[in-house]
Design a protein around this motif. Structure first.
Motif, PDB file in Angstrom:
ATOM      1  N   SER A 297       0.713  -1.239  -0.002  1.00 24.80           N
ATOM      2  CA  SER A 297       0.050  -0.066   0.151  1.00 24.80           C
ATOM      3  C   SER A 297       0.780   1.209   0.006  1.00 24.80           C
ATOM      4  N   GLY A 298       0.462   2.353  -0.434  1.00 27.37           N
ATOM      5  CA  GLY A 298       1.194   3.502  -0.533  1.00 27.37           C
ATOM      6  C   GLY A 298       0.433   4.545  -1.155  1.00 27.37           C
ATOM      7  N   HIS A 299       1.288   5.641  -1.630  1.00 30.04           N
ATOM      8  CA  HIS A 299       0.712   6.742  -2.483  1.00 30.04           C
ATOM      9  C   HIS A 299       0.268   6.711  -3.873  1.00 30.04           C
ATOM     10  N   LEU A 300      -0.457   7.170  -4.534  1.00 30.03           N
ATOM     11  CA  LEU A 300      -1.182   7.199  -5.698  1.00 30.03           C
ATOM     12  C   LEU A 300      -0.419   8.303  -6.693  1.00 30.03           C
ATOM     13  N   PHE A 301       0.672   8.689  -6.767  1.00 29.62           N
ATOM     14  CA  PHE A 301       1.228   9.893  -7.599  1.00 29.62           C
ATOM     15  C   PHE A 301       1.214   9.571  -8.839  1.00 29.62           C
ATOM     16  N   PRO A 302       1.123  10.612 -10.021  1.00 27.38           N
ATOM     17  CA  PRO A 302       0.874  10.373 -11.253  1.00 27.38           C
ATOM     18  C   PRO A 302       2.316   9.661 -11.748  1.00 27.38           C
ATOM     19  N   MET A 303       2.477   8.929 -12.800  1.00 26.31           N
ATOM     20  CA  MET A 303       3.398   8.073 -13.363  1.00 26.31           C
ATOM     21  C   MET A 303       3.803   8.774 -14.706  1.00 26.31           C
ATOM     22  N   ASN A 304       3.348   9.879 -15.126  1.00 26.95           N
ATOM     23  CA  ASN A 304       3.981  10.606 -16.367  1.00 26.95           C
ATOM     24  C   ASN A 304       5.332  10.881 -16.475  1.00 26.95           C
ATOM     25  N   ILE A 311       9.537  13.734  -8.809  1.00 25.57           N
ATOM     26  CA  ILE A 311       9.415  13.140  -7.473  1.00 25.57           C
ATOM     27  C   ILE A 311      10.351  11.959  -7.152  1.00 25.57           C
ATOM     28  N   ARG A 312      10.897  11.946  -5.982  1.00 26.43           N
ATOM     29  CA  ARG A 312      11.773  11.179  -5.375  1.00 26.43           C
ATOM     30  C   ARG A 312      10.923   9.702  -4.961  1.00 26.43           C
ATOM     31  N   ASN A 313      12.061   8.555  -5.432  1.00 26.47           N
ATOM     32  CA  ASN A 313      11.321   7.080  -5.248  1.00 26.47           C
ATOM     33  C   ASN A 313       9.764   7.096  -5.523  1.00 26.47           C
ATOM     34  N   LEU A 314       9.554   7.380  -6.843  1.00 27.56           N
ATOM     35  CA  LEU A 314       8.309   7.355  -7.249  1.00 27.56           C
ATOM     36  C   LEU A 314       7.755   5.870  -7.369  1.00 27.56           C
ATOM     37  N   TYR A 315       8.399   5.152  -7.848  1.00 24.85           N
ATOM     38  CA  TYR A 315       8.087   3.768  -8.013  1.00 24.85           C
ATOM     39  C   TYR A 315       7.893   3.029  -6.611  1.00 24.85           C
ATOM     40  N   ILE A 316       8.545   3.281  -5.855  1.00 26.21           N
ATOM     41  CA  ILE A 316       8.757   2.404  -4.478  1.00 26.21           C
ATOM     42  C   ILE A 316       7.826   3.234  -3.665  1.00 26.21           C
TER      43      ILE A 316
END
Length: 439
Positions: A297-304, A311-316
């Motif tokens: 579980s975690g955030h749901l930042f955009p992935m564009n 955004i740091r550590n976007l994938y993790i």
């Protein structure tokens, strides 16, 4: 949240009601015009003096203009990035204020609301218009859809649509690894060095261990000597793993901080981004045996593109589902990473899994939910091309796998047959290997 069986609630109920009556829509418009004109007359003015019966209020118009300007700016930025990439100039990691602002938004709640809206039933007569507009905006190929457009009751059903048989032929080569999704190749390569880092963007990387979690199957070694020979595999206890699992902070609330380790020779990765208009189902890239599933579980930042640069550590940090197992060449894992409005990741092999569920705590310093597929040690066998999972829109898939390399035990060598920026489809080859002695 799970959208596989959507609740068919009529969207635009007034339009849905009048569409069921003969000439209902025309009479509805006429009554609306008459009512508006009568109201204007009662207020001491004509409809024309009010700016027309259907004039958009000033506040709404301003909002639309602002959103249009932001979208135009985003398209302009993306075009600049693409032009720079064509010239061989790669964008670098540059955190900005907007990325920090995203942390204050309830993106998980927004995504759940979008999920409910996407499940709402659309009137049959309106469906082709909505889906064609979506396809035009995001370059979807409607000719591949398995059903006529009227057959998709909601936007969610259209997002996860199946394709006509034969649209995604699977490469039959036994010495070939195929793409599990339709999308754009962002990154790929061999994992080397301490920590086995995957490049998010130039100037910032994250470790494969943080992405996949604590795994006894991940082929890592504790240290490497000067001759490059690997030492004995690292055997950390479960207790130590739990103690060092989470590094909790405001900047990075969920990042596993593993002990330094190096990957074995022949460990590769590939990152593929799914656009909103792409085919959204995930297929098996090879014949493999899935042993473990982990849900972070975690955030749901955009992935564009912009998000990966800011955004740091976007994938993790984003919510994700990791499937891990073995194939004939060794280790293999698929990480399906969620994003804004794409909080729902559905597993065909585990339909009861729920993602993007409301959380009671803001920060949960706990390991991910993990399931060992039974029977233990056997898991779930999948053939190359079998359907595995689905996104309820586009997002990102990270594939980590072992493949043959030239060494004292083998003369085969795996080579990617893709490049950054390539568009790839399910079943097309990511890479191949062959016996170098035969060349």
């Amino acid at each position: 949240m799970k959208f596989w069986g959507s609740h068919r609630v009529p969207i635009f109920p007034h339009l849905y009601y009048v569409s069921k009556r003969p000439h209902g829509f025309t009479s509805f418009i006429k009554r609306l015009q008459t009512g508006t004109q009568a109201q204007a007359s009662c207020n001491g003015g004509s409809s024309s003096s009010r700016g027309g019966s259907f004039m958009v209020p000033g506040a709404t118009a301003a909002t639309l203009l602002m959103l249009g300007a932001l979208h135009a700016r985003r398209l302009y930025d993306d075009k600049k990035v693409e032009e720079a990439r064509e010239k061989g100039i790669e964008s670098e990691f540059q955190p900005d204020v907007k990325a920090s602002f995203l942390r204050l938004l309830p993106l998980c709640t927004i995504s759940r609301c979008w999920g409910y809206l996407a499940c709402a039933e659309i009137p049959v007569w309106l469906r082709p218009h909505v889906y064609r507009a979506w396809a035009q905006a995001f370059h979807s190929n409607l000719e591949e859809a398995a059903l006529p457009l009227e057959g998709y009751a909601s936007l969610r059903e259209f997002f996860v649509r199946t394709l006509k048989e034969g649209c995604r032929p699977i490469d039959p080569d036994t010495q070939c690894l195929v793409s599990p999704v339709d999308g754009t190749v962002l990154r790929y390569g061999e994992l080397k060095g301490a920590g086995a880092m995957i490049e998010q963007v130039k100037g910032f990387s994250y470790s494969v261990s943080s992405l996949l979690g604590a795994s006894p199957f991940l082929p890592m070694v504790a240290e490497v000597d000067t001759d490059g020979e690997r030492s004995e595999p690292e055997n950390s206890s479960t207790e130590n793993s739990k103690k060092s699992w989470w590094r909790v902070s405001l900047a990075s609330p969920k990042c596993w901080d593993p002990l330094p380790a190096c990957p074995v020779k022949g460990l590769f990765y590939c990152v593929i981004y799914l656009n909103p208009g792409d085919y959204h189902r995930i297929h098996s890239p090879a014949d493999w045996n899935i042993l473990v599933r982990r849900h972070f579980s975690g955030h749901l930042f955009p992935m564009n593109e912009r998000a990966t640069r800011t955004i740091r550590n976007l994938y993790i940090e984003n919510e994700r589902v990791v499937l891990e197992g073995l194939w004939p060449e060794g280790f293999m894992a698929i990480a399906a990473v969620g994003a804004t409005n794409i909080g729902s990741i559905e597993l065909l092999i585990e339909p009861e899994l729920r993602t993007n569920q409301p959380r009671k705590k803001l920060l949960q310093a706990e390991p991910p939910e993990e399931r060992l597929y039974e029977p233990e040690g056997v898991g779930m066998m999948l053939k190359k091309g079998d359907e595995v999972a689905a996104f309820n829109m586009g997002s990102t898939v990270v594939l980590v796998f072992q493949a043959p390399v030239v060494n004292k035990d083998s003369s085969s060598e795996f080579k990617f047959c893709i490049r950054r920026g390539d568009k790839i489809r399910v079943g097309e080859a990511l890479g191949r290997w062959q016996d170098s002695s035969s060349n």
